[in-house]
Design an enzyme around this catalytic site. Structure first.
Site, PDB file in Angstrom:
ATOM      1  N   LYS A   1     -11.805  33.726  19.902  1.00  0.00           N
ATOM      2  CA  LYS A   1     -11.753  34.885  19.125  1.00  0.00           C
ATOM      3  C   LYS A   1     -12.203  36.281  19.341  1.00  0.00           C
ATOM      4  O   LYS A   1     -11.200  37.315  18.803  1.00  0.00           O
ATOM      5  CB  LYS A   1     -12.794  34.502  17.719  1.00  0.00           C
ATOM      6  CG  LYS A   1     -12.718  33.449  17.409  1.00  0.00           C
ATOM      7  CD  LYS A   1     -13.334  32.692  16.068  1.00  0.00           C
ATOM      8  CE  LYS A   1     -14.550  32.509  16.150  1.00  0.00           C
ATOM      9  NZ  LYS A   1     -15.329  31.479  16.665  1.00  0.00           N
TER      10      LYS A   1
ATOM     11  N   ARG B   1     -17.898  32.042   7.896  1.00  0.00           N
ATOM     12  CA  ARG B   1     -18.110  31.021   8.328  1.00  0.00           C
ATOM     13  C   ARG B   1     -18.729  29.723   7.373  1.00  0.00           C
ATOM     14  O   ARG B   1     -18.879  28.897   7.263  1.00  0.00           O
ATOM     15  CB  ARG B   1     -19.288  31.576   8.913  1.00  0.00           C
ATOM     16  CG  ARG B   1     -19.613  30.673  10.807  1.00  0.00           C
ATOM     17  CD  ARG B   1     -20.515  31.479  11.426  1.00  0.00           C
ATOM     18  NE  ARG B   1     -20.523  31.378  12.700  1.00  0.00           N
ATOM     19  CZ  ARG B   1     -20.055  31.914  13.043  1.00  0.00           C
ATOM     20  NH1 ARG B   1     -19.464  33.148  13.645  1.00  0.00           N
ATOM     21  NH2 ARG B   1     -20.033  31.590  15.168  1.00  0.00           N
TER      22      ARG B   1
ATOM     23  N   ARG C   1     -18.804  30.527  30.201  1.00  0.00           N
ATOM     24  CA  ARG C   1     -18.890  32.091  29.542  1.00  0.00           C
ATOM     25  C   ARG C   1     -20.636  32.647  29.558  1.00  0.00           C
ATOM     26  O   ARG C   1     -21.210  33.338  30.518  1.00  0.00           O
ATOM     27  CB  ARG C   1     -18.399  32.415  27.976  1.00  0.00           C
ATOM     28  CG  ARG C   1     -18.642  33.294  27.906  1.00  0.00           C
ATOM     29  CD  ARG C   1     -18.790  33.525  26.271  1.00  0.00           C
ATOM     30  NE  ARG C   1     -19.246  32.790  25.134  1.00  0.00           N
ATOM     31  CZ  ARG C   1     -18.831  32.677  23.513  1.00  0.00           C
ATOM     32  NH1 ARG C   1     -17.680  33.901  23.068  1.00  0.00           N
ATOM     33  NH2 ARG C   1     -19.471  32.249  23.067  1.00  0.00           N
TER      34      ARG C   1
ATOM     35  N   ARG D   1     -25.745  35.362  27.459  1.00  0.00           N
ATOM     36  CA  ARG D   1     -26.021  34.797  25.589  1.00  0.00           C
ATOM     37  C   ARG D   1     -27.317  33.434  25.976  1.00  0.00           C
ATOM     38  O   ARG D   1     -26.548  32.202  26.483  1.00  0.00           O
ATOM     39  CB  ARG D   1     -24.718  34.339  24.651  1.00  0.00           C
ATOM     40  CG  ARG D   1     -24.769  35.530  25.083  1.00  0.00           C
ATOM     41  CD  ARG D   1     -23.548  35.340  23.962  1.00  0.00           C
ATOM     42  NE  ARG D   1     -22.971  34.111  22.646  1.00  0.00           N
ATOM     43  CZ  ARG D   1     -22.090  34.637  21.472  1.00  0.00           C
ATOM     44  NH1 ARG D   1     -21.223  34.813  22.145  1.00  0.00           N
ATOM     45  NH2 ARG D   1     -22.160  33.103  20.533  1.00  0.00           N
TER      46      ARG D   1
ATOM     47  N   ARG E   1     -23.811  24.185  17.516  1.00  0.00           N
ATOM     48  CA  ARG E   1     -23.285  25.437  16.999  1.00  0.00           C
ATOM     49  C   ARG E   1     -21.654  24.350  16.922  1.00  0.00           C
ATOM     50  O   ARG E   1     -21.013  24.768  15.702  1.00  0.00           O
ATOM     51  CB  ARG E   1     -23.127  26.607  17.831  1.00  0.00           C
ATOM     52  CG  ARG E   1     -23.792  27.143  18.258  1.00  0.00           C
ATOM     53  CD  ARG E   1     -24.612  28.050  19.478  1.00  0.00           C
ATOM     54  NE  ARG E   1     -22.893  28.681  19.716  1.00  0.00           N
ATOM     55  CZ  ARG E   1     -23.187  29.354  20.804  1.00  0.00           C
ATOM     56  NH1 ARG E   1     -23.551  28.591  21.759  1.00  0.00           N
ATOM     57  NH2 ARG E   1     -21.846  30.046  21.009  1.00  0.00           N
TER      58      ARG E   1
HETATM   59  P1  ADP Z   1     -19.326  31.496  18.845  1.00  0.00           P
HETATM   60  O1  ADP Z   1     -18.424  31.910  17.856  1.00  0.00           O
HETATM   61  O2  ADP Z   1     -20.130  31.787  19.794  1.00  0.00           O
HETATM   62  O3  ADP Z   1     -20.714  30.634  17.730  1.00  0.00           O
HETATM   63  P2  ADP Z   1     -21.001  34.408  17.430  1.00  0.00           P
HETATM   64  O4  ADP Z   1     -21.200  35.344  18.627  1.00  0.00           O
HETATM   65  O5  ADP Z   1     -19.726  34.912  16.556  1.00  0.00           O
HETATM   66  O6  ADP Z   1     -21.046  33.420  18.824  1.00  0.00           O
HETATM   67  O7  ADP Z   1     -22.232  33.983  16.794  1.00  0.00           O
HETATM   68  C1  ADP Z   1     -23.516  34.028  17.521  1.00  0.00           C
HETATM   69  C2  ADP Z   1     -24.543  33.310  16.609  1.00  0.00           C
HETATM   70  O8  ADP Z   1     -24.614  34.610  15.438  1.00  0.00           O
HETATM   71  C3  ADP Z   1     -23.736  32.435  16.192  1.00  0.00           C
HETATM   72  O9  ADP Z   1     -24.244  31.134  16.196  1.00  0.00           O
HETATM   73  C4  ADP Z   1     -25.197  32.240  14.263  1.00  0.00           C
HETATM   74  O10 ADP Z   1     -26.428  32.281  14.305  1.00  0.00           O
HETATM   75  C5  ADP Z   1     -25.221  34.082  13.744  1.00  0.00           C
HETATM   76  N1  ADP Z   1     -23.959  34.266  13.497  1.00  0.00           N
HETATM   77  C6  ADP Z   1     -22.850  34.418  13.467  1.00  0.00           C
HETATM   78  N2  ADP Z   1     -21.467  35.088  12.348  1.00  0.00           N
HETATM   79  C7  ADP Z   1     -22.058  34.771  11.268  1.00  0.00           C
HETATM   80  C8  ADP Z   1     -21.900  33.973   9.961  1.00  0.00           C
HETATM   81  N3  ADP Z   1     -20.535  34.160   9.031  1.00  0.00           N
HETATM   82  N4  ADP Z   1     -22.777  33.497   9.587  1.00  0.00           N
HETATM   83  C9  ADP Z   1     -24.042  32.659   9.489  1.00  0.00           C
HETATM   84  N5  ADP Z   1     -24.190  33.298  11.012  1.00  0.00           N
HETATM   85  C10 ADP Z   1     -23.280  33.905  12.085  1.00  0.00           C
END
Ligand code: ADP
Length: 190
Positions: A14, A89, A128, A134, A146
């Protein structure tokens, strides 16, 4: 105006595709993961709150996420549109986003879902993790959590947009350029 939800599991690409979409369509990037990492880096209260969830690979509570997104939308009024990356999400977040859009006289154009099988996702996230810094990319159990959270809580969001006739799935495996080519075809029909 184009307001696109880019959807997919962790590691689907994404972030990579968002950059290309932004460069071509001049949209404003709204990545909740990036926003949380920014708060974390700046040591804000919001960052501290989010950290404990992110560290475990769990979702940050809906009301926290929604408040942060509302802030960003109301402060980017001059944007050409938004690309939502990693948000919504949960179905509750999707409903809140619809309400927010309505209040700002905006509308979601459509959702584009990147389809990638689980084995490839895990390989990409591990890869990654070698450079992203991270911690959630470097631990097998966090990666597992996740993906499980995605399947349990996030996947229903796709059905939410499908019901509105706004859902398109594309193959997320291939070259970055080929995948972007498929995305362009979808966006150009919005
Ligand atoms: P990835 O898509 O690789 O899991 P992101 O950078 O989108 O990584 O998100 C990292 C973390 O941030 C998630 O695992 C969650 O803990 C938090 N997070 C991000 N976006 C949301 C969301 N919309 N709702 C709840 N938690 C979120």
């Amino acid at each position: 105006m184009l307001n696109i939800v880019l959807f997919g599991p962790p590691g689907a690409g994404k972030g990579t595709q968002s950059e290309k979409i932004i460069a071509k369509y001049h949209l404003s990037h709204l990545s909740t993961g990036d926003l949380f990492r920014k708060h974390l880096g700046e040591g804000t209260d919001l960052g501290r709150l989010a950290k404990k969830y992110m560290d475990e690979g769990r979702l940050v509570p809906d009301e926290v996420v929604i408040g942060m997104v509302e802030d960003k939308i109301t402060n980017s009024k001059d944007a050409n549109g938004f690309i939502f990356d990693g948000f919504p999400r949960t179905v509750a977040q999707a409903e809140a986003l619809d309400k927010l859009m309505r209040n700002n006289k905006l509308e979601i154009s459509g959702m584009i879902a990147l389809d990638v099988e689980e084995k490839i996702l895990k390989e990409r996230i591990r890869e990654r993790g070698k450079t992203s810094g991270r911690t959630d990319d470097q631990d097998e159990s966090k990666i597992e959590t996740r993906i499980r959270v995605y399947l349990d809580e996030t996947l229903p969001v796709a059905a939410y947009y499908e019901q509105q006739g706004k859902f398109t799935k594309i193959n997320g495996v291939g070259t970055i350029e080929d995948i972007f080519g498929d995305i362009e075809k979808v966006i150009d029909k919005f």
